[in-house]
Design an enzyme around this catalytic site. Structure first.
Site, mmCIF file in Angstrom:
data_model
loop_
_atom_site.group_PDB
_atom_site.id
_atom_site.type_symbol
_atom_site.label_atom_id
_atom_site.label_comp_id
_atom_site.label_asym_id
_atom_site.label_seq_id
_atom_site.Cartn_x
_atom_site.Cartn_y
_atom_site.Cartn_z
ATOM 1 C CB CYS A 1 22.015 74.457 37.765
ATOM 2 S SG CYS A 1 23.692 73.787 38.683
ATOM 3 C CG HIS B 1 19.450 76.960 39.430
ATOM 4 N ND1 HIS B 1 19.821 75.748 40.290
ATOM 5 C CD2 HIS B 1 20.614 77.787 39.211
ATOM 6 C CE1 HIS B 1 20.561 75.855 40.558
ATOM 7 N NE2 HIS B 1 21.180 76.997 39.636
ATOM 8 C CE LYS C 1 23.009 82.868 42.979
ATOM 9 N NZ LYS C 1 24.061 81.715 41.570
ATOM 10 C CD GLN D 1 21.919 84.493 38.471
ATOM 11 O OE1 GLN D 1 22.354 85.325 38.546
ATOM 12 N NE2 GLN D 1 22.288 83.397 39.029
ATOM 13 C CG ASP E 1 14.731 81.201 41.551
ATOM 14 O OD1 ASP E 1 15.824 81.853 41.803
ATOM 15 O OD2 ASP E 1 15.801 80.248 40.729
HETATM 16 N N1 PMP Z 1 18.351 79.477 40.830
HETATM 17 C C1 PMP Z 1 18.922 80.898 40.296
HETATM 18 C C2 PMP Z 1 18.288 80.919 39.026
HETATM 19 C C3 PMP Z 1 20.239 80.473 40.932
HETATM 20 O O1 PMP Z 1 21.070 81.317 39.273
HETATM 21 C C4 PMP Z 1 20.392 79.947 41.179
HETATM 22 C C5 PMP Z 1 22.118 79.789 41.713
HETATM 23 N N2 PMP Z 1 22.766 80.039 40.715
HETATM 24 C C6 PMP Z 1 19.834 79.653 42.229
HETATM 25 C C7 PMP Z 1 18.328 79.277 42.142
HETATM 26 C C8 PMP Z 1 20.125 78.811 43.550
HETATM 27 O O2 PMP Z 1 20.714 78.849 44.163
HETATM 28 P P1 PMP Z 1 21.212 78.876 46.081
HETATM 29 O O3 PMP Z 1 22.583 77.857 45.201
HETATM 30 O O4 PMP Z 1 22.195 79.971 46.138
HETATM 31 O O5 PMP Z 1 20.474 78.092 46.106
#
Ligand code: PMP
Length: 446
Positions: free
Chosen positions: A404, A161, A264, A241, A238
């Site tokens: 993203c 991401h 999430k 998910q 990270d």
């Molecule tokens: N890493 C991953 C794999 C994500 O899916 C996301 C959110 N889509 C993020 C980081 C960022 O999370 P946040 O916007 O809640 O900071």
């Protein structure tokens, strides 16, 4: 406890694999109506949980398939947040009065719940942030600025991401470091055999996602972490998910850092967590200055509070942390293995239905053993935004775009996908509505 998410040797299913016209002939999707099977099949032990989510009373028609973006919130979480504001709202750590002590106990209680939820050794290893993005920035800016030197190498993957790319690019520019990327195969599975070539004595950190938000592939963390540690590199996971969807144990994984977001996983927005090993946090300089992270301030110098507060500057997101604690208690009661099993069945059902439809392209491994409840797809000749708009006419919420994940889109040579993602409140009926909506889109564009 071992994490349930283990990569196995991947089986069939190509990225860009499409149902052949022959296979698709005579495709039929069961009419959508609630059947006895809904209650007994498909791991739907979890589906009665829909009643826990007030949004379904407000919008009974809603088919919410965008939990990878953010999850819906159960009543217990909404109540926990409202209780803080309505019954004991005060600042934490400061007041010498009961209201503040109550707020502090609830805030620190949430930290304890999180520690237990991810299997950390100590509450000192749990830092509240605004989300996964801020947690990763804390490591890149805080740890990275302190320890990275010119010529050092950072390894990322093309699955990341943007929140796990951009902070590293920022610190790499400042410190003149090199970023290398681990590639994926055509199914989106990491080419871990290339890791030995990428790792050098200059590698200081590998930052990688546990589960891809774009295609749901589950990465084999444990061997990667072992390889990194063998050459003295740190690993940031990270887990935005994965933490919401399956059991996870940071001591088993032995990762150095792990980041995730509350929103999430049934929690409020504006709250996330950075887990880091205690020794690393003890030796790390703070990221932001002011408020609770201070022990003493003089005209020329300041000293820092103990961990974890050394990394929590200013008034923290109190209601949000308490709400996240309530969310984790809720998920723990259901059981993370139960949630993983439920989502696995939903994914298997979705794969079974969508693979039969000609002109549908599925991205990712297409294998529930190494894929979380995230399914990216395309329909020949239809832009993903049009797919999402037509779905919306039937109250089906999916995500369309690059998610993203521009590096991953580039790797697959596509600008965007449509993405359906599942959680504990989804049912097989939702999956069938998804397949019917795909057929509807095809009909409109035929
Ligand atoms: N890493 C991953 C794999 C994500 O899916 C996301 C959110 N889509 C993020 C980081 C960022 O999370 P946040 O916007 O809640 O900071």
């Amino acid at each position: 406890m071992a994490t349930l998410i283990q990569n196995r040797s991947a089986s069939s299913g190509l990225v860009g694999s499409r149902a052949s016209a022959t296979k698709g002939r005579g495709v039929s999707v069961r009419p959508v109506q609630r059947t006895a099977s809904d209650r007994t099949r498909g791991g739907n032990v979890v589906s009665p949980r829909r009643k826990d989510f007030p949004i379904f009373q407000e919008r009974p028609e809603l088919v919410y398939l965008d939990s990878a973006a953010t999850s819906l919130k159960p009543k217990c979480v909404i109540d926990a947040v409202a209780d803080y504001y309505g019954k004991y709202s005060a600042n934490v750590h400061r007041g010498i009065y009961r209201l503040s002590e109550e707020a502090t106990a609830a805030y620190e209680g949430a930290r304890k719940t999180i520690q237990q939820f991810i299997g950390a050794k100590s509450e000192k290893e749990i830092i509240f942030t605004r989300g996964a993005t801020e947690a990763i920035n804390l490591v890149a800016q805080g740890w990275g600025s302190q320890y990275l030197k010119s010529g050092d190498e950072i390894i990322l993957t093309v699955l990341e991401h943007h929140s796990n790319i951009v902070p590293w690019q920022m610190v790499a520019k400042k410190k003149n470091c090199v970023i290398k990327y681990l590639d994926v195969d055509d199914r989106g599975v990491l080419k871990t055999d290339q890791l030995s070539k990428l790792l050098t004595r200059r590698t200081k950190i590998i930052a990688l996602t546990h589960v891809s938000n774009g295609i749901g592939v589950i990465n084999p963390l444990k061997p990667i972490i072992q390889k990194a540690h063998a050459i003295g590199a740190k690993v940031l996971v990270d887990a935005a998910q994965s933490t919401p969807h399956s059991p996870l144990d940071v001591q088993y994984l032995d990762c150095d850092f792990l980041a995730f977001s509350g929103h999430k996983m049934c929690g409020p927005t504006g709250i996330g967590v950075l887990y880091a090993k205690e020794k690393i946090l003890q030796e790390m300089e703070p990221f932001l200055g002011g408020g609770d992270m201070i022990l003493e301030v003089t005209k020329t110098n300041s000293t820092w509070n103990e961990i974890p507060w050394k990394f929590e500057a200013g008034t923290p997101p109190i209601a949000e942390a308490i709400g996240l604690g309530a969310a984790l208690v809720y998920l723990r009661e259901i059981g993370m293995s139960t949630i993983r099993t439920h989502e696995k069945k939903l994914l298997a059902h979705a794969l079974e239905l969508l693979q039969k439809i000609p002109g549908v392209t599925l991205y990712g491994p297409c294998d529930p053993e190494i894929q979380a409840g995230v399914l990216s797809f395309g329909i020949d000749g239809v832009h993903p935004h049009d797919i999402a708009s037509i779905f919306d006419e039937d109250n089906i919420a999916i995500r369309a775009g690059h998610h993203c994940n521009m590096l991953l889109m580039e790797r697959f040579g596509i600008p965007a996908t449509a993405r359906a993602s599942f959680y504990l409140y989804n049912t097989e009926t939702d999956v069938e509505k998804l397949a019917q909506a795909v057929l509807k889109v095809k009909k409109i564009f035929s």
